[in-house]
Design an enzyme around this catalytic site. Structure first.
Site, short mmCIF file in Angstrom:
data_model
loop_
_atom_site.label_atom_id
_atom_site.label_comp_id
_atom_site.label_asym_id
_atom_site.label_seq_id
_atom_site.Cartn_x
_atom_site.Cartn_y
_atom_site.Cartn_z
N GLY A 41 103.64 49.04 8.40
CA GLY A 41 103.85 47.67 8.87
C GLY A 41 104.51 46.77 7.86
O GLY A 41 104.17 46.79 6.67
N THR A 46 101.36 47.58 0.38
CA THR A 46 101.93 48.87 -0.01
C THR A 46 103.30 49.08 0.63
O THR A 46 104.23 49.58 -0.01
CB THR A 46 100.97 50.02 0.36
OG1 THR A 46 99.70 49.77 -0.25
CG2 THR A 46 101.49 51.36 -0.12
N CYS A 47 103.44 48.68 1.89
CA CYS A 47 104.72 48.86 2.58
C CYS A 47 105.81 48.01 1.93
O CYS A 47 106.94 48.49 1.75
CB CYS A 47 104.58 48.49 4.06
SG CYS A 47 103.43 49.57 4.96
N THR A 48 105.47 46.79 1.56
CA THR A 48 106.45 45.94 0.90
C THR A 48 106.86 46.56 -0.43
O THR A 48 108.05 46.64 -0.75
CB THR A 48 105.88 44.53 0.69
OG1 THR A 48 105.60 43.96 1.97
CG2 THR A 48 106.86 43.64 -0.06
N MET A 51 109.19 49.63 0.20
CA MET A 51 110.55 49.27 0.60
C MET A 51 111.30 48.61 -0.55
O MET A 51 112.50 48.86 -0.75
CB MET A 51 110.53 48.37 1.84
CG MET A 51 110.03 49.06 3.11
SD MET A 51 111.00 50.50 3.61
CE MET A 51 109.84 51.84 3.27
#
Length: 158
Positions: A41, A46-48, A51
């Site tokens: 998401g 963690t996703c930020t 990416m």
């Protein structure tokens, strides 16, 4: 999950790249190797970080002829906002209908949060013939990929 050597399942999805256009995997094989970085998401810690790390290493992948795309179940509008907020220059594929995560067998639930059917954290590298040449799936969504290993897998395609 697709395995190395399998034909990558073809798909068409909205591409968030500052605008919203269509992306069809089989039409983009000339950009291969394609690095498909699946993440649960946008706007999460963690996703930020994942990416942004791909962004920081984008030149390394570009020097190898690879094209990186993020893939999540977020809407293309949320993904464009995420790109802008995080300073990302690569495109994001919006899988709101979950066809990609289902085709690649990468759906998961965050049962403790009451959030179902998001993408597992995974990386799939597709070559110019449409074959999966590398796949990695996190056993825990808090674990990021080994970026050197992904780079090395792309480099091995030369």
């Amino acid at each position: 999950m697709v395995d190395e050597g399998d034909a990558a399942p073809d798909f068409t999805a909205p591409l968030a790249d500052g605008d919203v256009t269509q992306f069809t995997l089989s039409d983009r094989l000339d950009e291969a190797p394609l690095v498909l970085a699946f993440f649960p998401g946008a706007f999460t810690g963690t996703c930020t970080h994942e990416m942004e790390t791909f962004e920081d290493r984008l030149d390394e992948f570009g020097d190898l002829g690879a094209t990186v795309y993020g893939v999540s179940v977020d809407t293309p509008f949320a993904l464009n906002a995420f790109r802008e907020d995080s300073g990302l220059t690569f495109g994001m594929l919006s899988d709101t209908n979950r066809r990609i995560v289902d085709a690649y067998d990468l759906a998961m639930d965050f049962a403790s949060l009451g959030v179902d059917d998001v993408a597992k954290r995974a990386v799939v590298v597709v070559d110019g013939e449409g074959a999966v040449r590398y796949e990695w799936v996190a056993g825990d969504p808090g674990i990021e990929p080994d970026y050197d290993e992904v780079r090395d897998a792309v480099a091995a395609l030369d």
